[in-house]
Design a protein around this motif. Structure first.
Motif, PDB file in Angstrom:
ATOM      1  N   GLY A  20       0.757  -1.186   0.007  1.00  0.00           N
ATOM      2  CA  GLY A  20       0.025  -0.086  -0.052  1.00  0.00           C
ATOM      3  C   GLY A  20       0.687   1.195  -0.011  1.00  0.00           C
ATOM      4  O   GLY A  20       0.249   2.384  -0.385  1.00  0.00           O
ATOM      5  N   ARG A  22       3.755   2.142  -1.876  1.00  0.00           N
ATOM      6  CA  ARG A  22       4.056   2.669  -3.067  1.00  0.00           C
ATOM      7  C   ARG A  22       2.738   3.388  -3.786  1.00  0.00           C
ATOM      8  O   ARG A  22       2.778   4.344  -4.525  1.00  0.00           O
ATOM      9  CB  ARG A  22       4.327   1.667  -3.963  1.00  0.00           C
ATOM     10  CG  ARG A  22       5.908   1.186  -3.396  1.00  0.00           C
ATOM     11  CD  ARG A  22       6.637  -0.024  -4.423  1.00  0.00           C
ATOM     12  NE  ARG A  22       7.634  -0.528  -3.421  1.00  0.00           N
ATOM     13  CZ  ARG A  22       8.628  -1.376  -4.156  1.00  0.00           C
ATOM     14  NH1 ARG A  22       8.628  -1.420  -5.422  1.00  0.00           N
ATOM     15  NH2 ARG A  22       9.489  -1.880  -3.253  1.00  0.00           N
ATOM     16  N   SER A  23       1.445   2.874  -3.741  1.00  0.00           N
ATOM     17  CA  SER A  23       0.329   3.194  -4.319  1.00  0.00           C
ATOM     18  C   SER A  23       0.009   4.572  -3.633  1.00  0.00           C
ATOM     19  O   SER A  23      -0.409   5.525  -4.441  1.00  0.00           O
ATOM     20  CB  SER A  23      -0.801   2.203  -4.508  1.00  0.00           C
ATOM     21  OG  SER A  23      -1.086   1.873  -2.991  1.00  0.00           O
ATOM     22  N   ALA A  24       0.210   4.578  -2.286  1.00  0.00           N
ATOM     23  CA  ALA A  24      -0.109   6.108  -1.469  1.00  0.00           C
ATOM     24  C   ALA A  24       0.836   6.928  -1.840  1.00  0.00           C
ATOM     25  O   ALA A  24       0.230   8.229  -1.981  1.00  0.00           O
ATOM     26  CB  ALA A  24      -0.054   5.825  -0.044  1.00  0.00           C
ATOM     27  N   TYR A  25       2.198   6.800  -2.282  1.00  0.00           N
ATOM     28  CA  TYR A  25       3.155   7.466  -2.566  1.00  0.00           C
ATOM     29  C   TYR A  25       2.509   8.251  -4.237  1.00  0.00           C
ATOM     30  O   TYR A  25       2.790   9.376  -4.357  1.00  0.00           O
ATOM     31  CB  TYR A  25       4.430   7.027  -2.667  1.00  0.00           C
ATOM     32  CG  TYR A  25       5.550   7.972  -3.299  1.00  0.00           C
ATOM     33  CD1 TYR A  25       5.990   8.999  -2.647  1.00  0.00           C
ATOM     34  CD2 TYR A  25       6.034   7.595  -4.558  1.00  0.00           C
ATOM     35  CE1 TYR A  25       6.766   9.779  -3.084  1.00  0.00           C
ATOM     36  CE2 TYR A  25       7.034   8.368  -5.159  1.00  0.00           C
ATOM     37  CZ  TYR A  25       7.554   9.609  -4.375  1.00  0.00           C
ATOM     38  OH  TYR A  25       8.319  10.255  -4.957  1.00  0.00           O
ATOM     39  N   ARG A  26       2.326   7.404  -4.862  1.00  0.00           N
ATOM     40  CA  ARG A  26       1.810   7.707  -6.279  1.00  0.00           C
ATOM     41  C   ARG A  26       0.433   8.714  -6.394  1.00  0.00           C
ATOM     42  O   ARG A  26       0.705   9.574  -6.904  1.00  0.00           O
ATOM     43  CB  ARG A  26       1.747   6.450  -7.209  1.00  0.00           C
ATOM     44  CG  ARG A  26       2.787   5.855  -7.722  1.00  0.00           C
ATOM     45  CD  ARG A  26       2.484   4.680  -8.647  1.00  0.00           C
ATOM     46  NE  ARG A  26       1.443   3.584  -8.136  1.00  0.00           N
ATOM     47  CZ  ARG A  26       2.062   2.479  -7.740  1.00  0.00           C
ATOM     48  NH1 ARG A  26       3.605   2.451  -7.726  1.00  0.00           N
ATOM     49  NH2 ARG A  26       1.535   1.610  -7.337  1.00  0.00           N
ATOM     50  N   ARG A  27      -0.213   8.162  -5.293  1.00  0.00           N
ATOM     51  CA  ARG A  27      -1.661   9.118  -5.241  1.00  0.00           C
ATOM     52  C   ARG A  27      -1.056  10.408  -4.863  1.00  0.00           C
ATOM     53  O   ARG A  27      -1.522  11.455  -5.112  1.00  0.00           O
ATOM     54  CB  ARG A  27      -2.445   8.326  -4.245  1.00  0.00           C
ATOM     55  CG  ARG A  27      -3.078   7.259  -4.878  1.00  0.00           C
ATOM     56  CD  ARG A  27      -4.407   6.856  -3.958  1.00  0.00           C
ATOM     57  NE  ARG A  27      -4.189   6.404  -2.560  1.00  0.00           N
ATOM     58  CZ  ARG A  27      -3.792   5.396  -2.270  1.00  0.00           C
ATOM     59  NH1 ARG A  27      -3.665   4.308  -3.214  1.00  0.00           N
ATOM     60  NH2 ARG A  27      -3.617   5.310  -0.895  1.00  0.00           N
ATOM     61  N   ARG A 165      -2.724   6.135   3.991  1.00  0.00           N
ATOM     62  CA  ARG A 165      -3.509   7.131   3.253  1.00  0.00           C
ATOM     63  C   ARG A 165      -3.134   8.451   3.687  1.00  0.00           C
ATOM     64  O   ARG A 165      -2.592   8.714   4.707  1.00  0.00           O
ATOM     65  CB  ARG A 165      -5.002   7.139   3.342  1.00  0.00           C
ATOM     66  CG  ARG A 165      -5.509   5.582   3.047  1.00  0.00           C
ATOM     67  CD  ARG A 165      -6.957   5.421   3.340  1.00  0.00           C
ATOM     68  NE  ARG A 165      -7.204   5.318   4.834  1.00  0.00           N
ATOM     69  CZ  ARG A 165      -7.732   6.383   5.414  1.00  0.00           C
ATOM     70  NH1 ARG A 165      -8.407   7.203   4.933  1.00  0.00           N
ATOM     71  NH2 ARG A 165      -8.110   6.048   6.637  1.00  0.00           N
TER      72      ARG A 165
END
Length: 204
Positions: A20, A22-27, A165
């Motif tokens: 979670g 890396r996807s939070a960082y991308r967001r 998040r």
């Protein structure tokens, strides 16, 4: 992959390797890029409108353009932290804490986090404020209930809600400022190594 967020010190898997993250960082990066580009588009749109106006009307519009530069620069300032956030996430593990938000003396709320070398001690970090906003304890209630953080609060941390998040980067005013003296005392060799890895200033 399971990770124990309640460990102390620097033990555990790096935050970057936690599901979670890396996807939070991308967001975070996409959201702040969109915000910065939005302000740029608005500024150039106002420039175009100003050029179409008569001279008498263009003068006050120039003041508007200068005013719009403030949020534009703030947006790019936030976006410029993308590399520091990634460094922190690839250097430190996630930790979990509750009751970390304090409101000393009625002033702006701060995050009070454990010292990784001495968990019985703490260090305070202040959330970045907006143009007309200061963070109160009530505004940060969700973070007070349960907070994820990665980093060393003596230098800088990435904080977020469980998941993770809503990532934010908090830092000590002196951690990256070359006009101040670097931190010297109370640091273990591992704390020094990781602080240097994120670009923080540490005395030999």
């Amino acid at each position: 992959m399971m990770t124990n967020l309640n460990k102390q010190g620097f033990d555990g898997a790096l935050a970057w390797d936690t599901p979670g993250t890396r996807s939070a960082y991308r967001r975070w990066a996409v959201g702040h890029m969109a915000e910065a580009l939005g302000w740029v588009a608005l500024w150039w749109g106002m420039v175009y409108v100003t050029l179409l106006l008569p001279v008498a009307a263009a003068v006050p519009m120039t003041l508007v353009l200068f005013a719009l530069m403030v949020p534009l620069l703030i947006a790019f300032g936030r976006l410029s932290r993308w590399r520091r956030i990634r460094r922190i996430l690839t250097t430190y593990p996630w930790r979990q804490v509750s009751g970390a938000v304090r409101n000393p003396g009625g002033r702006q709320a701060v995050f009070v986090l454990p010292d990784p070398d001495s968990p019985e001690k703490t260090a305070s970090l202040k959330p970045a404020t907006g143009l007309f906003r200061t963070w109160s304890r009530e505004a940060l209630q969700d973070y007070d209930d349960e907070l994820w953080y990665a980093g060393d609060p003596r230098f800088a941390c990435v904080v977020g809600k469980p998941g993770p998040r809503n990532l934010s980067c908090l830092q000590q005013p002196t951690a990256f400022n070359h006009r101040t003296s670097p931190r010297r005392k109370g640091l273990s060799p591992e704390a020094r190594r990781r602080a240097r890895a994120i670009g923080a200033r540490v005395a030999d």
